[in-house]
Design a protein around this motif. Sequence first.
Motif, PDB file in Angstrom:
ATOM      1  N   ARG A   7      70.338  24.759  41.868  1.00 57.83           N
ATOM      2  CA  ARG A   7      71.662  24.117  41.537  1.00 57.83           C
ATOM      3  C   ARG A   7      72.633  24.152  42.407  1.00 57.83           C
ATOM      4  NH1 ARG A   7      73.367  27.807  36.723  1.00 57.83           N
ATOM      5  NH2 ARG A   7      73.673  29.727  37.976  1.00 57.83           N
ATOM      6  N   GLN A  11      75.563  21.256  43.727  1.00 54.74           N
ATOM      7  CA  GLN A  11      76.797  21.750  43.161  1.00 54.74           C
ATOM      8  C   GLN A  11      77.726  21.903  44.286  1.00 54.74           C
ATOM      9  OE1 GLN A  11      77.035  25.433  41.351  1.00 54.74           O
ATOM     10  NE2 GLN A  11      79.001  24.858  40.025  1.00 54.74           N
ATOM     11  N   PRO A  21      80.497  18.646  39.810  1.00 53.67           N
ATOM     12  CA  PRO A  21      79.794  18.722  38.734  1.00 53.67           C
ATOM     13  C   PRO A  21      79.889  20.067  37.916  1.00 53.67           C
ATOM     14  CG  PRO A  21      78.682  19.406  40.954  1.00 53.67           C
ATOM     15  CD  PRO A  21      80.168  18.766  41.110  1.00 53.67           C
ATOM     16  N   ILE A  23      78.095  23.292  35.731  1.00 55.89           N
ATOM     17  CA  ILE A  23      76.806  23.958  35.271  1.00 55.89           C
ATOM     18  C   ILE A  23      76.868  23.843  33.873  1.00 55.89           C
ATOM     19  CG2 ILE A  23      75.322  25.857  35.394  1.00 55.89           C
ATOM     20  CD1 ILE A  23      76.607  26.769  38.000  1.00 55.89           C
ATOM     21  N   HIS A  24      75.692  23.283  33.327  1.00 59.77           N
ATOM     22  CA  HIS A  24      75.378  23.133  31.885  1.00 59.77           C
ATOM     23  C   HIS A  24      74.586  24.482  31.355  1.00 59.77           C
ATOM     24  CE1 HIS A  24      76.246  20.124  28.949  1.00 59.77           C
ATOM     25  NE2 HIS A  24      75.447  20.475  28.325  1.00 59.77           N
ATOM     26  N   LEU A  57      72.741  20.349  35.796  1.00 56.00           N
ATOM     27  CA  LEU A  57      73.994  19.978  36.229  1.00 56.00           C
ATOM     28  C   LEU A  57      74.710  18.850  35.310  1.00 56.00           C
ATOM     29  CD1 LEU A  57      73.839  20.414  40.024  1.00 56.00           C
ATOM     30  CD2 LEU A  57      74.920  21.990  38.505  1.00 56.00           C
ATOM     31  N   SER A  58      76.004  19.111  34.965  1.00 52.24           N
ATOM     32  CA  SER A  58      76.621  17.940  34.212  1.00 52.24           C
ATOM     33  C   SER A  58      77.345  16.940  35.164  1.00 52.24           C
ATOM     34  CB  SER A  58      77.549  18.413  33.263  1.00 52.24           C
ATOM     35  OG  SER A  58      76.977  19.008  32.095  1.00 52.24           O
TER      36      SER A  58
END
Length: 81
Positions: A7, A11, A21, A23-24, A57-58
């Motif tokens: 990620r 990111q 973005p 982090i989910h 990642l959102s």
Amino acid sequence: MICHPVRDTPQKRLAELGLGPLIHYPVLPPTQPVYAELVSDPGDPPIAEAMHQEVLLSLPLWPVFRHAQVDRLIVELRACV
């Protein structure tokens, strides 16, 4: 949301461009205090564990984004994944 095994690369790049973005599941949900009474083993809920390990990642997509902003996000995301 996107899944990426590493990620940090997408990111960091998207954050540098101001696309931010998130982090989910940055912390595995069953390890959070609110779930302490519900889960005896943090690895118990396999779906939460899998989502945490797959590093979601959102992406910042809002109804007010212009087409040019969405296009830029897509181009930059493709370049870093």
